[in-house]
Scaffold this motif. Structure first.
Motif, short mmCIF file in Angstrom:
data_model
loop_
_atom_site.label_atom_id
_atom_site.label_comp_id
_atom_site.label_asym_id
_atom_site.label_seq_id
_atom_site.Cartn_x
_atom_site.Cartn_y
_atom_site.Cartn_z
N ASN A 92 -29.68 -45.66 -12.86
CA ASN A 92 -29.79 -43.86 -13.17
C ASN A 92 -30.61 -43.13 -11.81
O ASN A 92 -29.77 -42.33 -11.53
CB ASN A 92 -31.01 -43.88 -14.22
CG ASN A 92 -30.49 -43.57 -15.48
OD1 ASN A 92 -30.05 -42.80 -15.78
ND2 ASN A 92 -31.19 -43.94 -16.01
N LYS B 161 -31.42 -43.09 -22.80
CA LYS B 161 -31.44 -41.26 -23.35
C LYS B 161 -31.81 -40.28 -22.70
O LYS B 161 -33.30 -40.73 -21.72
CB LYS B 161 -32.25 -41.62 -24.43
CG LYS B 161 -31.97 -40.11 -25.03
CD LYS B 161 -32.70 -39.71 -26.87
CE LYS B 161 -32.92 -38.90 -27.42
NZ LYS B 161 -33.81 -39.09 -28.99
N GLY B 162 -31.42 -39.17 -22.68
CA GLY B 162 -32.42 -38.58 -21.62
C GLY B 162 -31.66 -38.31 -20.09
O GLY B 162 -32.19 -37.13 -19.28
N THR B 163 -31.46 -39.67 -19.79
CA THR B 163 -31.04 -40.46 -18.13
C THR B 163 -29.62 -39.63 -17.90
O THR B 163 -28.60 -38.61 -18.51
CB THR B 163 -31.49 -41.13 -17.69
OG1 THR B 163 -30.17 -41.75 -18.44
CG2 THR B 163 -32.34 -41.74 -18.15
N GLU C 50 -25.79 -39.49 -20.32
CA GLU C 50 -25.28 -38.05 -20.48
C GLU C 50 -23.44 -38.36 -19.89
O GLU C 50 -22.91 -37.90 -20.54
CB GLU C 50 -25.58 -37.38 -19.07
CG GLU C 50 -26.49 -36.59 -19.56
CD GLU C 50 -27.47 -35.45 -18.49
OE1 GLU C 50 -26.73 -35.61 -17.77
OE2 GLU C 50 -28.52 -34.86 -18.58
N ASP D 78 -23.15 -39.23 -26.62
CA ASP D 78 -24.63 -39.35 -26.87
C ASP D 78 -23.58 -40.64 -28.50
O ASP D 78 -24.16 -40.94 -29.10
CB ASP D 78 -24.71 -38.30 -28.14
CG ASP D 78 -25.11 -37.45 -27.21
OD1 ASP D 78 -25.82 -37.42 -26.25
OD2 ASP D 78 -25.05 -36.24 -27.42
#
Length: 754
Positions: free
Chosen positions: A508, A583-585, A589, A593
């Motif tokens: 990340n 999720k949401g990182t 992405e 999903d």
């Protein structure tokens, strides 16, 4: 003829004929007297007629060393004059006068005997006197010409001596303190330099003229040889002093003393106006301002004036040494406030990257601050002070200041980081170092781009190469290291492996806005060094490849557990972590999903399998089958309740013992799992104890069967799966009469069952 000449000839005459005997013969008549001189054993005689009235009695003498005196009367000279009484009276008077003169001569003879030693001394000096007057016998033309030669030689020598006198006249001014009147001092010093230049140019000429006249005197024998020898010795010494190039022989060290005073004034001006800057690190995100020149214009002008004179006298290197010493010391004093002791740390002094992680962040801020505030100011000041000399000089000066002030220590610290052992976090720290250097790239090129800064350039290039090579190497090894970890055993407590949490967080950060452009630039440079074209998707493709390798590791680790329940717990943990953490990182992405939903589904599946294979089996042990409350079967029912409670307790104890060492790191998953266990076990246990608990309460061994209260059982279940650092003790049942530390009695009571 001059008296001294007569005396000189007389002395020479005596000297050469002292071995002969000299006698005097005196002949006289009434009308005249005659003196006759003769030399014994020699035909030479001399007769001198004299008048009686002019006769000096002192001439009648006798010297024992070969001299004899005789007085002879010539009777033929008397004649008929004696017939007169008057003549007889004259003769008697002459006799008396002669007798008196003889007495005086005798007295004089005694005095001359006493003067003998003095005559001997004069006799000994005659050879040197003879040598001294010998040049008078030289050729007439040579004697006439020597005057012109001497005048031509003395002229330059006299001019040199006059300048020497002028030099000594400057001594008082040049030995004073220059600070009182620096322009005047420099003016006097320049006059001294001009005088010394004249002396340097003309001393050789004067010496040459003197050598020529000495040679002329020697060739024409118009001077004493010993005198000429002495002159040659003096001139040889003068020539040697001239040839050795020592200026001190011309001014007695006055110029060096004056230049030393100028150097001291140069140092004083620098030190009095070199004040350390009160510095501290600027806040994050704040651009450091460019520091102005730290010296007033008037001081710079004085320094330049002093430099002019010192450079004219070959003291540039000394000036640079003084300037570098003072200014580098000032920069070090300014940096001291930043507490840069960490720059001296060595590889052997830290265990891992985490131990110096904070220093790396400080390093970047401190380096930027030093470059933009200190070295920028020194760069400008060097240019202002030394600009008239030339680019090479002031760049050399600045390079020495930068090196001695600490820029090399900054670069060495970066090198130390690159030499530490390879670990994932090192990649991020290397990227931090690259970002700091890249941010200052234009400043480095401008300040340290000259030939004089070659050492700084080499260290900087070496550091950048080490950083890029090290970062690229670690990045490409991440996938390999993930694969290698596949063979290692999974955590015994079912928790999330450190690799999983580290890699997800790591990836990340690599794809985040802070590191992605830096890593991309590093990879582009590294690929260009290998003559490979950089592909735009190479970074995201490699990260995706790493995450998928983590998935494969999870599948392998699940199969490594011998306990299926623990394997399911492990799967629950890992799949939920991947979903929640990504999720949401950027990595989430990247993976999409659908990939995230798969992990949620896996978590739900393994959670169901976990409950089915463990806690869902406990309520079965509290079956109500066969327990009918009637008076005749009470004893049988009690035995059956005891048996089933004992079985439940044994199953619960075994399951709790085993799972109390397991861990669910994610709090939400842990709380949800514990609540599900409580909802599965506690209602059945509460109902069972409320219904059948009284059957065993009256028994003496009731504690063996009614082992847990409902509240105690609930607390034990809610304390499951805590990480070790959060655990505070076990809620397992205790012997009768015991209490837990918080004072709550966990023994079963009628009120507690209600």
């Amino acid at each position: 003829m001059h008296t001294s000449t007569v005396l000189l000839r007389l002395l020479l005459f005596i000297h050469f004929y002292r071995s002969y005997s000299l006698y005097f013969t005196l002949g006289f008549s009434f009308s005249d007297l005659s003196l006759k001189f003769g030399i014994q054993n020699s035909p030479i005689q001399l007769s001198l007629p004299v008048q009686l009235d002019s006769l000096n009695p002192l001439l009648f003498l006798s010297i024992s060393e070969g001299f004899s005196l005789g007085i002879k009367m010539d009777p033929s000279g008397i004649g008929n004059d004696c017939k007169n009484e008057f003549c007889i009276d004259n003769l008697i008077a002459a006799r008396k006068s002669l007798k008196l003169s003889l007495e005086k001569s005798k007295t004089l003879g005694l005095a001359l005997e006493k003067a003998g030693p003095r005559l001997e001394e004069i006799n000994q000096r005659l050879p040197s006197l003879e040598a001294a007057v010998r040049p008078i016998r030289a050729d007439k033309d040579a004697l006439v010409a020597v005057g012109g030669h001497i005048n031509r030689a003395v002229g330059p020598a006299a001019a040199v001596l006059k300048v020497f006198d002028a030099v000594h006249g400057l001594e008082k001014s040049l030995l004073s303190d220059p600070r009182n009147d620096l322009p005047g001092y420099l003016s006097v010093l320049k006059r001294l330099e001009e005088a010394l230049k004249f002396l340097g140019d003309n001393c050789g000429l004067a010496i040459q003229w003197l050598e020529d006249i000495i040679e002329y005197l020697e060739d024409n024998r118009v001077a004493d040889g010993r005198y000429l020898l002495n002159m040659k010795t003096y001139l040889k010494g003068l020539r040697e002093l001239q040839n050795d190039g020592e200026r001190v022989h011309l001014d007695g060290g006055l110029l060096d003393a004056a230049l030393d005073k100028l150097e001291n004034e140069f140092r004083r001006l620098l030190m009095e106006h070199s004040v350390p800057l009160p510095m501290s690190s600027p806040p994050l995100g704040e651009q450091a301002c460019i520091a102005p020149s730290p010296l007033p214009v008037t001081v710079i002008q004085k320094l330049q004036a002093i430099l002019g004179r010192l450079i004219a006298n070959n003291r540039l290197e000394k000036c640079i040494a003084i300037y570098v010493e003072v200014r580098s010391s000032n920069v070090r004093a300014s940096l001291k406030a930043l507490d840069l002791d960490y720059l001296e740390i060595s590889v052997s002094e830290f265990n891992d990257m985490q131990s110096i992680e904070g220093y790396i962040g400080q390093w970047g801020k401190h380096l930027e601050f030093a470059v933009k505030h200190l070295f920028e100011a020194e760069f400008k000041l060097c240019n202002d002070v030394f600009e008239r000399i030339g680019l090479d000089v002031w760049m050399v000066c600045f390079a020495k200041i930068a090196a001695q002030a600490g820029i090399l220590a900054f670069l060495q610290f970066g090198k130390t980081i690159t030499e530490s052992k390879k670990e994932p976090i090192k990649l991020l720290k290397l990227l931090d170092i690259f970002a700091s250097l890249n941010k200052l790239r234009l400043d480095f090129n401008r300040l340290f781009g000259g030939a004089a800064c070659i050492e700084i350039q080499n260290l900087t290039r070496d550091l950048i190469k080490r950083v890029i090579d090290g970062a690229a190497e670690i990045f490409w090894e991440i996938f390999v290291q993930v694969e290698l970890q596949r063979q290692s055993p999974p955590p015994q407590d079912g928790s999330i492996p450190k690799l999983v949490s580290t890699i997800t967080d790591y990836c990340n950060k690599l794809l985040g806005d802070d590191y992605r452009p830096i890593l991309t630039q590093v990879l582009v440079i590294h690929q260009s060094w290998k003559h490979k074209k950089f592909q735009e998707m190479i970074l995201v493709n490699e990260v995706s490849k790493i995450i998928k390798a983590v998935d494969l590791n999870l599948d392998t680790w699940m199969k490594a557990y011998g306990d299926t329940t623990l394997s399911c717990l492990f799967a629950m943990n890992c799949h939920w972590h991947l979903y929640k953490d990504l999720k949401g990182t950027k990595v989430g992405e990247l993976m999409g999903d659908s990939w995230l939903k798969e992990h949620v589904e896996y978590k739900e599946y393994y959670s169901a399998v976990f409950f089915k294979g463990s806690w869902a089996k406990l309520p079965v042990h509290l079956s109500r089958e066969g327990l009918i409350m009637f008076s005749g079967g009470r004893a049988s029912a009690r035995d059956l309740v005891k048996k089933r409670l004992k079985t439940f307790n044994e199953a619960f104890d075994e399951m709790y013992r085993k799972q109390s060492g397991w861990v669910i790191p994610e709090r939400d998953l842990r709380e949800k799992t514990c609540q599900l266990i409580v909802q599965t076990v506690l209602p059945v246990y509460r109902s069972y104890m409320q219904t059948y608990g009284p059957l065993v309460e009256q028994d003496a061994s009731s504690s063996k069967y009614a082992k847990y209260t409902v509240q105690g059982l609930e607390q034990m279940l809610l304390s499951l799966f805590l990480p070790r650092r959060e655990r505070y003790g076990s809620f397992k049942g205790r012997p009768t009469g015991s209490k837990i530390d918080n004072g709550v009695d966990l023994r079963r009571t009628a009120s507690a069952v209600a």
